[in-house]
Design an enzyme around this catalytic site. Structure first.
Site, PDB file in Angstrom:
ATOM      1  N   CYS A  48      64.454  13.534   1.930  1.00 46.98           N
ATOM      2  CA  CYS A  48      65.315  14.456   2.058  1.00 46.98           C
ATOM      3  C   CYS A  48      64.913  15.126   3.542  1.00 46.98           C
ATOM      4  O   CYS A  48      64.042  15.291   4.193  1.00 46.98           O
ATOM      5  CB  CYS A  48      64.656  15.867   1.180  1.00 46.98           C
ATOM      6  SG  CYS A  48      65.326  17.461   1.505  1.00 46.98           S
ATOM      7  N   CYS A  97      67.207  18.876  -4.173  1.00 43.52           N
ATOM      8  CA  CYS A  97      65.927  18.440  -3.768  1.00 43.52           C
ATOM      9  C   CYS A  97      64.906  19.508  -4.729  1.00 43.52           C
ATOM     10  O   CYS A  97      65.136  20.488  -4.468  1.00 43.52           O
ATOM     11  CB  CYS A  97      65.615  18.211  -2.445  1.00 43.52           C
ATOM     12  SG  CYS A  97      63.820  17.973  -2.162  1.00 43.52           S
ATOM     13  N   CYS A 100      62.610  21.624  -2.107  1.00 41.96           N
ATOM     14  CA  CYS A 100      63.042  22.645  -1.038  1.00 41.96           C
ATOM     15  C   CYS A 100      64.348  23.123  -1.376  1.00 41.96           C
ATOM     16  O   CYS A 100      64.956  23.998  -0.798  1.00 41.96           O
ATOM     17  CB  CYS A 100      63.139  22.150   0.387  1.00 41.96           C
ATOM     18  SG  CYS A 100      64.484  21.097   0.459  1.00 41.96           S
ATOM     19  N   CYS A 120      75.646  10.690  -6.194  1.00 39.55           N
ATOM     20  CA  CYS A 120      76.504  10.682  -5.091  1.00 39.55           C
ATOM     21  C   CYS A 120      76.179  11.701  -4.069  1.00 39.55           C
ATOM     22  O   CYS A 120      76.110  12.968  -4.214  1.00 39.55           O
ATOM     23  CB  CYS A 120      78.052  11.168  -5.593  1.00 39.55           C
ATOM     24  SG  CYS A 120      79.215  11.108  -4.270  1.00 39.55           S
TER      25      CYS A 120
HETATM   26 FE    FE Z   1      63.985  18.702   0.129  1.00 47.27          FE
END
Ligand code: FE
Length: 134
Positions: A48, A97, A100, A120
């Site tokens: 991320c 994610c 976060c 995607c």
């Molecule tokens: Fe993250």
């Protein structure tokens, strides 16, 4: 439970580039065939861009032809969350994610075996890290 990474809007603006901020915090979408990873074939891990969580691995990346990096599975189911997205008059599944809450992209059911899934993902939401031996 995932350990959450929380920052204020101002902190996210300072930590990310304008494009990264737009994609991850404002649920933006980069134009297809423009991101740095859609045609990238390096071996390693995609983290991320906002918090560093290990989200996807190169071994599940495939060429979907969509113009965005596509994966048929997340690296860790616990770190990649999905939610219903009804924006733009469409009914889609958003990929985030979980650590976060960054927007990553969308999930579709037209992926390859063994999952049939297509994650995607925007290049701008990812940060590739090469790993030896993979
Ligand atoms: Fe993250």
């Amino acid at each position: 439970m995932t350990q959450k990474v929380k920052k204020s809007d101002q902190e996210w603006r300072e930590a990310l580039t304008a494009e990264q901020y737009h994609i991850t915090r404002e649920k933006g979408t980069e134009r297809p065939f423009t991101g740095k990873y859609y045609n990238f074939k390096g071996k390693g891990t995609y983290r991320c861009v906002a918090c560093g969580a290990e989200l996807f691995e190169s071994k599940t990346k495939y060429d979907s032809g969509s113009g965005w990096p596509s994966f048929y599975a997340p690296a860790d189911e616990e770190l990649v969350r999905t939610e219903e997205d009804r924006s733009l008059g469409l009914r889609r599944t958003e990929v985030l994610c979980d650590q976060c809450d960054s927007h990553l992209g969308h999930l579709f059911n037209d992926g390859p075996e063994p999952t049939g899934l297509r994650y995607c993902i925007n290049s701008a939401a990812l940060d590739f890290e090469a790993k030896e031996g993979e």
